[in-house]
Motif scaffolding. Structure first.
Motif, PDB file in Angstrom:
ATOM      1  N   LYS A 115       0.818  -1.214   0.000  1.00  6.67           N
ATOM      2  CA  LYS A 115       0.000   0.000   0.000  1.00  6.67           C
ATOM      3  C   LYS A 115       0.850   1.262   0.000  1.00  6.67           C
ATOM      4  CE  LYS A 115      -4.128  -1.927   2.235  1.00  6.67           C
ATOM      5  NZ  LYS A 115      -5.047  -1.840   3.410  1.00  6.67           N
ATOM      6  N   LEU A 116       1.913   1.256   0.820  1.00 12.49           N
ATOM      7  CA  LEU A 116       2.769   2.425   0.933  1.00 12.49           C
ATOM      8  C   LEU A 116       4.046   2.291   0.106  1.00 12.49           C
ATOM      9  CD1 LEU A 116       2.452   3.087   4.774  1.00 12.49           C
ATOM     10  CD2 LEU A 116       1.312   4.317   2.930  1.00 12.49           C
ATOM     11  N   ASP A 117       4.225   1.108  -0.488  1.00 12.14           N
ATOM     12  CA  ASP A 117       5.432   0.816  -1.262  1.00 12.14           C
ATOM     13  C   ASP A 117       6.696   0.942  -0.406  1.00 12.14           C
ATOM     14  OD1 ASP A 117       6.564  -0.112  -3.605  1.00 12.14           O
ATOM     15  OD2 ASP A 117       7.010   1.895  -4.362  1.00 12.14           O
ATOM     16  N   ASP A 118       6.593   0.505   0.846  1.00 12.60           N
ATOM     17  CA  ASP A 118       7.743   0.506   1.753  1.00 12.60           C
ATOM     18  C   ASP A 118       8.514  -0.798   1.585  1.00 12.60           C
ATOM     19  OD1 ASP A 118       6.987   2.939   2.800  1.00 12.60           O
ATOM     20  OD2 ASP A 118       5.994   2.086   4.555  1.00 12.60           O
ATOM     21  N   ILE A 119       9.828  -0.689   1.500  1.00 13.41           N
ATOM     22  CA  ILE A 119      10.678  -1.861   1.302  1.00 13.41           C
ATOM     23  C   ILE A 119      11.861  -1.807   2.260  1.00 13.41           C
ATOM     24  CG2 ILE A 119      12.167  -3.110  -0.309  1.00 13.41           C
ATOM     25  CD1 ILE A 119      10.491  -1.912  -2.593  1.00 13.41           C
ATOM     26  N   LEU A 120      12.114  -2.922   2.932  1.00 18.25           N
ATOM     27  CA  LEU A 120      13.328  -3.085   3.726  1.00 18.25           C
ATOM     28  C   LEU A 120      13.922  -4.440   3.403  1.00 18.25           C
ATOM     29  CD1 LEU A 120      15.272  -2.163   6.019  1.00 18.25           C
ATOM     30  CD2 LEU A 120      13.788  -3.386   7.612  1.00 18.25           C
ATOM     31  N   ASN A 121      15.187  -4.473   3.043  1.00 13.19           N
ATOM     32  CA  ASN A 121      15.886  -5.729   2.796  1.00 13.19           C
ATOM     33  C   ASN A 121      17.290  -5.625   3.377  1.00 13.19           C
ATOM     34  OD1 ASN A 121      16.419  -8.362   1.645  1.00 13.19           O
ATOM     35  ND2 ASN A 121      17.703  -7.298   0.170  1.00 13.19           N
ATOM     36  N   ILE A 122      17.616  -6.534   4.289  1.00 13.53           N
ATOM     37  CA  ILE A 122      18.927  -6.550   4.927  1.00 13.53           C
ATOM     38  C   ILE A 122      19.513  -7.950   4.799  1.00 13.53           C
ATOM     39  CG2 ILE A 122      20.235  -5.927   6.996  1.00 13.53           C
ATOM     40  CD1 ILE A 122      17.563  -4.869   8.158  1.00 13.53           C
ATOM     41  N   GLU A 123      20.700  -8.053   4.257  1.00 18.02           N
ATOM     42  CA  GLU A 123      21.479  -9.290   4.312  1.00 18.02           C
ATOM     43  C   GLU A 123      22.689  -9.014   5.192  1.00 18.02           C
ATOM     44  OE1 GLU A 123      22.257 -11.187   0.587  1.00 18.02           O
ATOM     45  OE2 GLU A 123      20.271 -10.672  -0.218  1.00 18.02           O
ATOM     46  N   PHE A 124      22.996  -9.939   6.092  1.00 14.45           N
ATOM     47  CA  PHE A 124      23.957  -9.625   7.144  1.00 14.45           C
ATOM     48  C   PHE A 124      24.665 -10.863   7.661  1.00 14.45           C
ATOM     49  CE2 PHE A 124      19.755 -10.376   8.866  1.00 14.45           C
ATOM     50  CZ  PHE A 124      19.982 -11.266   9.893  1.00 14.45           C
TER      51      PHE A 124
END
Length: 247
Positions: free
Chosen positions: A145-154
């Motif tokens: 809906k808000l087009d929020d994206i979080l992607n973390i590789e660690f």
């Protein structure tokens, strides 16, 4: 560790635990902390004027905390895993109120829709649902809906044996202040001191358009923690008219 043992360990706290019966137990596990030093004038756009923005060496901070909520339950009831266990991401800043330092959520997301509905109804915190997935070395979230994206590789590193002042300032917070329509709600919590490990981020994507001017580069400080067991008290409501404006 039982709740009584947690409650009996208080030397690390900045003020005494509440002299009231606690209401909820929860666990904040496998936490990824991403911290940014930010511009004060930009941050003020997101914080209610009733709360004072807290600073470290004159600078305000915003943090993204991605973790797994587990075993959340009322004091005298067992957890119900389909609701009590879910991934969560909150974006928070640091504030002061009533001579206490705490956090304020700019955003809060949960990975289970029903859990978000119940948590929002009970706490008045601004929970919303986002699709989340995590593995041993990756945490991803998307809100269509808000087009929020979080992607973390660690990769998780070694234990931090001696924390810096900024490490404690960013993590050791025992109050939450959040606004509703006519009130500022205060939540008191207690837990043992966060155990901190180093974190090496190998891939990072953060795109929340409304925070584009606030968070627009790589985090200044990153940390990992196995987590803490948390005791929480009932929220205390205070009308906004009782506060003086800080902006």
């Amino acid at each position: 560790m039982k709740s009584k043992e947690i409650l009996n360990t208080t030397d690390h706290r900045p003020w005494p635990i509440p002299n009231k019966n606690w209401k909820f137990y929860q666990e904040w596990n496998d936490a990824i902390f991403l911290h940014w030093q930010v511009d004060l004038s930009e941050l003020q756009k997101f914080v209610p004027q009733e709360l004072e923005i807290d600073v470290f060496d004159g600078n305000p901070w915003v943090s993204v905390v991605a973790f797994t909520m587990e075993n959340i339950r009322p004091k005298h009831l067992p957890p119900f895993p389909p609701i009590s266990n879910f991934h969560e991401i909150n974006i928070r800043t640091y504030v002061k109120s009533n001579n206490k330092t705490g956090v304020y959520f700019l955003s809060i997301e949960g990975g289970t829709n029903l859990s978000c509905i119940i948590a929002k109804a009970l706490s008045e915190l601004p929970y919303r649902f986002s699709k989340m997935k995590r593995t041993k070395n990756q945490y991803t979230s998307r809100n269509s809906k808000l087009d929020d994206i979080l992607n973390i590789e660690f990769t998780i590193g070694k234990k931090v044996e001696e924390k810096k002042s900024i490490d404690k300032w960013l993590t050791e917070r025992y109050a939450l202040f959040q606004d509703s329509k006519n009130h500022i709600n205060e939540f008191e919590i207690h837990h043992l001191e966060w155990p901190i490990q180093t974190l090496d981020i190998t891939e990072f994507e953060f795109n929340y358009q409304r925070f584009g001017k606030l968070i627009n580069n790589s985090p200044t400080i990153v940390q990992y923690s196995k987590g803490v067991k948390v005791i929480a008290w009932k929220k205390h409501k205070k009308t906004k008219s009782e506060f003086k404006n800080h902006f």
